[in-house]
Design a protein around this motif. Structure first.
Motif, PDB file in Angstrom:
ATOM      1  N   GLU A 150       0.860  -1.249  -0.083  1.00 34.17           N
ATOM      2  CA  GLU A 150      -0.137   0.126   0.035  1.00 34.17           C
ATOM      3  C   GLU A 150       0.737   1.427  -0.001  1.00 34.17           C
ATOM      4  N   GLY A 151       2.040   1.306   0.743  1.00 35.28           N
ATOM      5  CA  GLY A 151       2.922   2.371   0.803  1.00 35.28           C
ATOM      6  C   GLY A 151       3.904   2.525  -0.335  1.00 35.28           C
ATOM      7  N   GLY A 152       3.723   1.813  -1.464  1.00 35.48           N
ATOM      8  CA  GLY A 152       4.462   1.885  -2.681  1.00 35.48           C
ATOM      9  C   GLY A 152       5.731   1.420  -2.944  1.00 35.48           C
ATOM     10  N   LYS A 153       6.286   0.796  -1.905  1.00 42.31           N
ATOM     11  CA  LYS A 153       7.708   0.418  -1.735  1.00 42.31           C
ATOM     12  C   LYS A 153       8.029  -0.821  -2.546  1.00 42.31           C
ATOM     13  N   PHE A 154       6.806  -1.428  -3.141  1.00 43.45           N
ATOM     14  CA  PHE A 154       7.037  -2.440  -4.218  1.00 43.45           C
ATOM     15  C   PHE A 154       6.515  -2.317  -5.617  1.00 43.45           C
ATOM     16  N   ILE A 221     -12.606  -5.550 -15.594  1.00 46.77           N
ATOM     17  CA  ILE A 221     -12.293  -4.636 -15.066  1.00 46.77           C
ATOM     18  C   ILE A 221     -10.755  -4.012 -15.143  1.00 46.77           C
ATOM     19  N   GLU A 222     -10.638  -3.067 -15.420  1.00 51.74           N
ATOM     20  CA  GLU A 222      -9.148  -2.390 -15.653  1.00 51.74           C
ATOM     21  C   GLU A 222      -8.871  -1.685 -14.314  1.00 51.74           C
ATOM     22  N   GLN A 223      -7.562  -1.896 -13.930  1.00 51.73           N
ATOM     23  CA  GLN A 223      -7.244  -1.565 -12.361  1.00 51.73           C
ATOM     24  C   GLN A 223      -5.752  -1.693 -12.396  1.00 51.73           C
ATOM     25  N   SER A 224      -5.207  -0.629 -11.553  1.00 50.84           N
ATOM     26  CA  SER A 224      -3.864  -0.541 -11.164  1.00 50.84           C
ATOM     27  C   SER A 224      -3.479  -1.635 -10.190  1.00 50.84           C
ATOM     28  N   VAL A 225      -2.111  -2.223 -10.237  1.00 53.16           N
ATOM     29  CA  VAL A 225      -1.646  -3.013  -9.536  1.00 53.16           C
ATOM     30  C   VAL A 225      -1.102  -2.454  -8.424  1.00 53.16           C
ATOM     31  N   LEU A 226      -1.315  -1.195  -8.266  1.00 51.43           N
ATOM     32  CA  LEU A 226      -0.152  -0.364  -7.388  1.00 51.43           C
ATOM     33  C   LEU A 226      -1.052   0.150  -5.928  1.00 51.43           C
ATOM     34  N   GLY A 227      -0.543   0.465  -5.035  1.00 53.23           N
ATOM     35  CA  GLY A 227      -1.149   1.045  -3.893  1.00 53.23           C
ATOM     36  C   GLY A 227      -1.992   0.001  -3.135  1.00 53.23           C
ATOM     37  N   GLY A 228      -1.744  -1.241  -3.316  1.00 55.70           N
ATOM     38  CA  GLY A 228      -2.456  -2.273  -2.597  1.00 55.70           C
ATOM     39  C   GLY A 228      -3.678  -2.981  -3.213  1.00 55.70           C
ATOM     40  N   ALA A 229      -3.766  -2.501  -4.638  1.00 60.07           N
ATOM     41  CA  ALA A 229      -4.926  -2.923  -5.144  1.00 60.07           C
ATOM     42  C   ALA A 229      -4.772  -4.386  -5.873  1.00 60.07           C
ATOM     43  N   ALA A 230      -3.541  -4.896  -5.451  1.00 61.07           N
ATOM     44  CA  ALA A 230      -3.138  -6.413  -5.989  1.00 61.07           C
ATOM     45  C   ALA A 230      -2.057  -6.965  -5.252  1.00 61.07           C
ATOM     46  N   LYS A 231      -1.857  -8.320  -5.397  1.00 62.77           N
ATOM     47  CA  LYS A 231      -0.561  -8.670  -4.646  1.00 62.77           C
ATOM     48  C   LYS A 231      -0.198  -9.707  -5.621  1.00 62.77           C
ATOM     49  N   ALA A 239      10.308 -13.872  -4.867  1.00 63.03           N
ATOM     50  CA  ALA A 239      11.127 -13.412  -5.881  1.00 63.03           C
ATOM     51  C   ALA A 239      11.203 -11.895  -5.886  1.00 63.03           C
ATOM     52  N   MET A 240      10.070 -11.288  -6.019  1.00 65.76           N
ATOM     53  CA  MET A 240       9.992  -9.765  -6.062  1.00 65.76           C
ATOM     54  C   MET A 240      10.428  -9.392  -4.683  1.00 65.76           C
ATOM     55  N   ARG A 241      10.081  -9.862  -3.470  1.00 67.11           N
ATOM     56  CA  ARG A 241      10.576  -9.495  -2.117  1.00 67.11           C
ATOM     57  C   ARG A 241      12.254  -9.511  -2.228  1.00 67.11           C
ATOM     58  N   TRP A 242      12.825 -10.574  -2.750  1.00 69.16           N
ATOM     59  CA  TRP A 242      14.119 -10.577  -2.660  1.00 69.16           C
ATOM     60  C   TRP A 242      15.038  -9.443  -3.543  1.00 69.16           C
ATOM     61  N   VAL A 243      14.299  -9.421  -4.557  1.00 69.22           N
ATOM     62  CA  VAL A 243      14.853  -8.279  -5.453  1.00 69.22           C
ATOM     63  C   VAL A 243      14.617  -6.921  -4.870  1.00 69.22           C
ATOM     64  N   ALA A 244      13.303  -6.504  -4.444  1.00 69.29           N
ATOM     65  CA  ALA A 244      12.806  -5.151  -3.926  1.00 69.29           C
ATOM     66  C   ALA A 244      13.792  -4.833  -2.591  1.00 69.29           C
ATOM     67  N   LEU A 245      13.911  -6.006  -1.756  1.00 74.34           N
ATOM     68  CA  LEU A 245      14.384  -5.713  -0.514  1.00 74.34           C
ATOM     69  C   LEU A 245      15.998  -6.144  -0.539  1.00 74.34           C
ATOM     70  N   GLY A 246      16.407  -6.425  -1.702  1.00 74.32           N
ATOM     71  CA  GLY A 246      17.892  -7.035  -1.956  1.00 74.32           C
ATOM     72  C   GLY A 246      18.391  -7.904  -0.758  1.00 74.32           C
ATOM     73  N   VAL A 247      17.652  -8.992  -0.563  1.00 74.67           N
ATOM     74  CA  VAL A 247      17.727 -10.144   0.388  1.00 74.67           C
ATOM     75  C   VAL A 247      19.065 -10.747  -0.097  1.00 74.67           C
ATOM     76  N   ASP A 248      20.073 -11.147   0.839  1.00 74.72           N
ATOM     77  CA  ASP A 248      20.959 -11.617   0.522  1.00 74.72           C
ATOM     78  C   ASP A 248      21.205 -13.062   1.063  1.00 74.72           C
ATOM     79  N   PHE A 249      20.285 -13.396   2.095  1.00 75.71           N
ATOM     80  CA  PHE A 249      20.448 -14.819   3.001  1.00 75.71           C
ATOM     81  C   PHE A 249      18.969 -15.037   3.299  1.00 75.71           C
ATOM     82  N   GLU A 250      18.280 -16.276   2.972  1.00 77.15           N
ATOM     83  CA  GLU A 250      17.069 -16.650   3.628  1.00 77.15           C
ATOM     84  C   GLU A 250      17.183 -18.204   3.760  1.00 77.15           C
ATOM     85  N   MET A 251      16.739 -18.805   4.848  1.00 73.09           N
ATOM     86  CA  MET A 251      16.522 -20.323   4.936  1.00 73.09           C
ATOM     87  C   MET A 251      15.295 -20.822   4.799  1.00 73.09           C
TER      88      MET A 251
END
Length: 528
Positions: A150-154, A221-231, A239-251
């Motif tokens: 919702e905050g636009g970080k993704f 329906i035509e709708q934005s995926v931004l602002g929490g209107a989709a996940k 995968a998206m989280r790894w890239v957006a957050l720059g994750v280097d290690f996860e078990m």
């Protein structure tokens, strides 16, 4: 940190150091602009935090601490809550189930709290997660999927998913069954009318603007995926989280190996680099079957911490993470005693040995000095023969026979263990205790043991009592012969005096329980 310690850490075969060295190899010169190495753990807040959540954060923290021993590079641990996920089923352990059932399919963060304490079901479970992590002193940054969507970080990452929509489909579709392929979409729009996270095919209208089209209740329906209107779907979201957050290690658990492979491919498509991964084995129940929350065949975090201290659970989590282990009530006493055994060895070890000692990782190298004068197993045997109604004060009274300066002030860790022993004996051991009557050979041996103990002073040492036990076990009795081996004699003592198949070193038990009290047990056995 000393040069010797850092050198030993670079060579240590302890698994946290092996994982930490992967990160050194990943960034031999450190991340650009001094950015921190990112560790991530994930949590699905559709239920309360559990022992698996603890294990994942604990083990990741151990790797993070090991990395600090190898490098001065900054680090950050993100505890990520996937609270935009749609509620798939109503959990069994919550109130107001009918209310929740009316919100099935909606994001967890947009469903009322069935406990009526927080703004949403996700907010309640997130608060429980943070309270849970804080209790164990974990250092972490909490992240909410809802806040990030919702905050636009993704937003940039979501546009990247739309830009590479077909390439992501090419990864995912071959892994799905035919009926699933027909409706699969990496993007899950949130219905503007029902608020449900929809599992419907999606058309990319404008990737740069983040616009998609889909059918909802017969309407296009035509709708934005931004602002929490989709996940995103789980593997794409990961995968998206790894890239957006720059994750280097996860078990992650062995059950997510395929997910890790597919998410890694998608991360590369999105222009990122998959994190270093550590795959751990799953816990099994007492019958060796996989633990299932729906079956309820596991051991909860609350149960473990009722019968054993935090350190014993940390010890159990540290040992052999790539080996499937049974998780049930019976493993707790052994974990407690093995933890204290390793802790007792620590001070006398060299650095190589210390770095491989589990307690080094449990305490991040700051291992407390206090020693334990009796084992947890011996405490359990003592409490078991004392019976239902035993109190801490009574236990300390017996400990005075065995331990100099026996008091809660002198031995605070032991005082805590007495509480755990009383709980474990009451709930786990007492219902199973059943003394059997001795056979003829055992009666003769017990009678001799009583005679020998009668000649000892009440303050006799454990060694003196143990010598008597050994000699009787090796003796012959007129017309009856003797025990084939000492193990049979010890088992007879455990089963006739203590009511269990296993027990302590008898000399230690006699010194702790007292000669007179032990003779009373023998008299009860001989009268059976």
């Amino acid at each position: 940190m000393t040069a010797d310690l850092r050198s030993a850490a670079h060579e240590s075969k302890a698994w946290p150091y092996e994982e930490a060295r992967k990160l050194l190899k990943r960034y031999p010169q450190g991340k650009a602009n001094g950015a921190p190495i990112i560790f991530e753990t994930g949590y699905g807040p559709s239920g309360l935090p559990h022992i698996g959540t603890f294990n994942e954060v604990l083990r990741t923290t151990m790797v993070r601490n090991a990395f600090h021993a190898l490098s001065d590079q900054p680090t950050r641990l993100i505890a990520f809550s996937d609270d935009m996920d749609g509620l798939r089923k109503v959990p069994d352990n919550v109130p107001n189930k009918d209310m929740l059932a009316a919100h099935l399919g909606k994001p967890l963060s947009r469903i009322p709290d069935p406990f009526e304490k927080f703004d949403s079901f996700a907010a309640h479970n997130n608060a429980m997660l943070r309270q849970f992590l804080d209790r164990f002193g974990f250092e972490y940054d909490f992240a909410s999927s809802t806040d990030y969507y919702e905050g636009g970080k993704f937003d940039d990452a979501l546009k990247g998913v739309l830009t590479h929509y077909q390439a992501i489909l090419d990864v995912m579709l071959p892994t799905l069954r035919a009926e699933r392929r027909a409706t699969y979409s990496p993007i899950l729009p949130v219905s503007p009318t029902s608020g449900i996270v929809l599992q419907v095919p999606v058309e990319v209208v404008d990737a740069g603007a983040g616009i998609i089209a889909f059918e909802d209740d017969g309407q296009r329906i035509e709708q934005s995926v931004l602002g929490g209107a989709a996940k995103l779907q789980w593997k794409v979201d990961w995968a998206m989280r790894w890239v957006a957050l720059g994750v280097d290690f996860e078990m992650y658990g062995k059950d997510l190996i395929d997910s890790g492979i597919q998410s890694s491919k998608i991360a590369r498509i999105l222009g990122g680099r998959p994190p270093e991964g550590f795959v751990y084995e799953m816990f099994l129940d007492e019958q060796g079957e996989k633990i299932s929350k729906s079956k309820g065949n596991g051991l909860s975090l609350e149960q473990w911490l009722t019968y054993g201290p935090d350190e014993s659970l940390s010890f159990y989590a540290y040992r052999e993470p790539k080996k499937a282990k049974q998780l049930h009530m019976g493993v707790i006493p052994r974990a407690v005693d093995e933890y204290w055994q390793f802790r007792g060895n620590y001070a006398g070890q060299d650095w190589k040995q210390k770095l491989g000692n589990p307690v080094h990782h449990i305490h991040d190298g700051k291992v407390p000095d206090e020693a334990l004068p009796v084992t947890f197993g011996l405490l359990l045997n003592l409490v078991g023969v004392m019976g239902a109604g035993a109190t801490k004060e009574q236990v300390w009274g017996y400990l005075g026979n065995y331990v100099d300066d026996a008091s809660a002030e002198a031995y605070p860790a032991l005082d805590a263990l007495i509480g755990y022993a009383l709980n474990y004996s009451r709930d786990v051991i007492a219902p199973t205790l059943k003394r059997r009557a001795p056979d003829a050979l055992e009666r003769a041996a017990l009678d001799r043991l009583d005679t020998e103990l009668a000649a000892l002073p009440e303050t006799a040492s454990a060694e003196a009592a143990q010598n008597i036990v050994y000699e009787i076990g090796k003796s012959q009795f007129d017309g009856l012969g003797g025990f084939e081996n000492l193990r049979d004699w010890f088992r007879a003592l455990y089963e006739t005096l203590l009511g269990s198949e296993q027990g302590p070193r008898m000399g230690s038990f006699i010194a702790l329980y007292g000669v007179a009290n032990t003779r009373r047990l023998i008299a009860e056995a001989l009268a059976a």
